[in-house]
Motif scaffolding. Sequence first.
Motif, PDB file in Angstrom:
ATOM      1  N   LEU A  62       0.822  -1.200   0.000  1.00 17.31           N
ATOM      2  CA  LEU A  62       0.000   0.000   0.000  1.00 17.31           C
ATOM      3  C   LEU A  62       0.859   1.255   0.000  1.00 17.31           C
ATOM      4  N   MET A  63       1.902   1.271   0.837  1.00 22.25           N
ATOM      5  CA  MET A  63       2.786   2.442   0.910  1.00 22.25           C
ATOM      6  C   MET A  63       3.518   2.650  -0.407  1.00 22.25           C
ATOM      7  N   ALA A  64       3.925   1.582  -1.063  1.00 20.85           N
ATOM      8  CA  ALA A  64       4.604   1.697  -2.352  1.00 20.85           C
ATOM      9  C   ALA A  64       3.650   2.263  -3.398  1.00 20.85           C
ATOM     10  N   ALA A  65       2.389   1.835  -3.364  1.00 18.76           N
ATOM     11  CA  ALA A  65       1.407   2.354  -4.317  1.00 18.76           C
ATOM     12  C   ALA A  65       1.143   3.829  -4.081  1.00 18.76           C
ATOM     13  N   ILE A  66       1.075   4.249  -2.830  1.00 17.61           N
ATOM     14  CA  ILE A  66       0.852   5.661  -2.510  1.00 17.61           C
ATOM     15  C   ILE A  66       2.036   6.505  -2.973  1.00 17.61           C
ATOM     16  N   ARG A  67       3.242   6.021  -2.729  1.00 15.30           N
ATOM     17  CA  ARG A  67       4.432   6.764  -3.154  1.00 15.30           C
ATOM     18  C   ARG A  67       4.492   6.900  -4.674  1.00 15.30           C
ATOM     19  N   GLY A  68       4.048   5.873  -5.376  1.00 11.86           N
ATOM     20  CA  GLY A  68       4.122   5.878  -6.828  1.00 11.86           C
ATOM     21  C   GLY A  68       3.001   6.669  -7.490  1.00 11.86           C
ATOM     22  N   SER A  80       0.275   9.967  -8.060  1.00  9.99           N
ATOM     23  CA  SER A  80       0.333  11.417  -7.987  1.00  9.99           C
ATOM     24  C   SER A  80      -0.944  11.935  -7.349  1.00  9.99           C
ATOM     25  N   ILE A  81      -0.969  13.200  -7.020  1.00  7.30           N
ATOM     26  CA  ILE A  81      -2.139  13.792  -6.384  1.00  7.30           C
ATOM     27  C   ILE A  81      -3.338  13.745  -7.336  1.00  7.30           C
ATOM     28  N   PHE A  82      -3.070  13.917  -8.626  1.00  3.77           N
ATOM     29  CA  PHE A  82      -4.169  13.963  -9.599  1.00  3.77           C
ATOM     30  C   PHE A  82      -4.825  12.604  -9.786  1.00  3.77           C
ATOM     31  N   SER A  83      -4.092  11.524  -9.546  1.00  4.98           N
ATOM     32  CA  SER A  83      -4.678  10.201  -9.750  1.00  4.98           C
ATOM     33  C   SER A  83      -5.504   9.737  -8.557  1.00  4.98           C
TER      34      SER A  83
END
Length: 156
Positions: A138-144, A146-149
């Motif tokens: 989950l953390m890797a997905a959040i880091r990858g 962007s705010i727009f997505s």
Amino acid sequence: MEMVQMLRENATLLKLGYQFELPGPRMAATGILTRNQDQQRQKRMQERKAEEVVEQKSATSSNQEVPTRKIAEMVKHQEVCNKAQIRKPKTKKLKNGANEKESEDILKDLRNNLKPSVKSRHEASNLPPPQRSGRDDLMAAIRGSSIFSLKRVNLT
């Protein structure tokens, strides 16, 4: 207040077994008794200093009895030692009669032996990767992302 006045006149009294009801006389009496105790302490300190001075004087007088002949011999001995140190040529002497080239070779061997071997580095890289948890994913997905997505969620 009359007792406080008597305490002021008597500088030798260190303790008083009386409890004052009013804070004014109580504080005045406490201050006077504290002053008397400080004076007694200062007198003791002066007496100790005087005793130390007397002891030091007696010690220095006993030290002056050292024969001058022994002092002269010690001075001559030190002069001879200093001259001997000046005359010696300064050369590098290595332990066990080894020369500088041999000592450099030994140092190189030591350095090479103290470095970690290449095998141990490769063995560490052959280890399987650590298992990832759901939180790590989950953390890797959040880091990858962007705010727009990211999607806006309405709280109701």
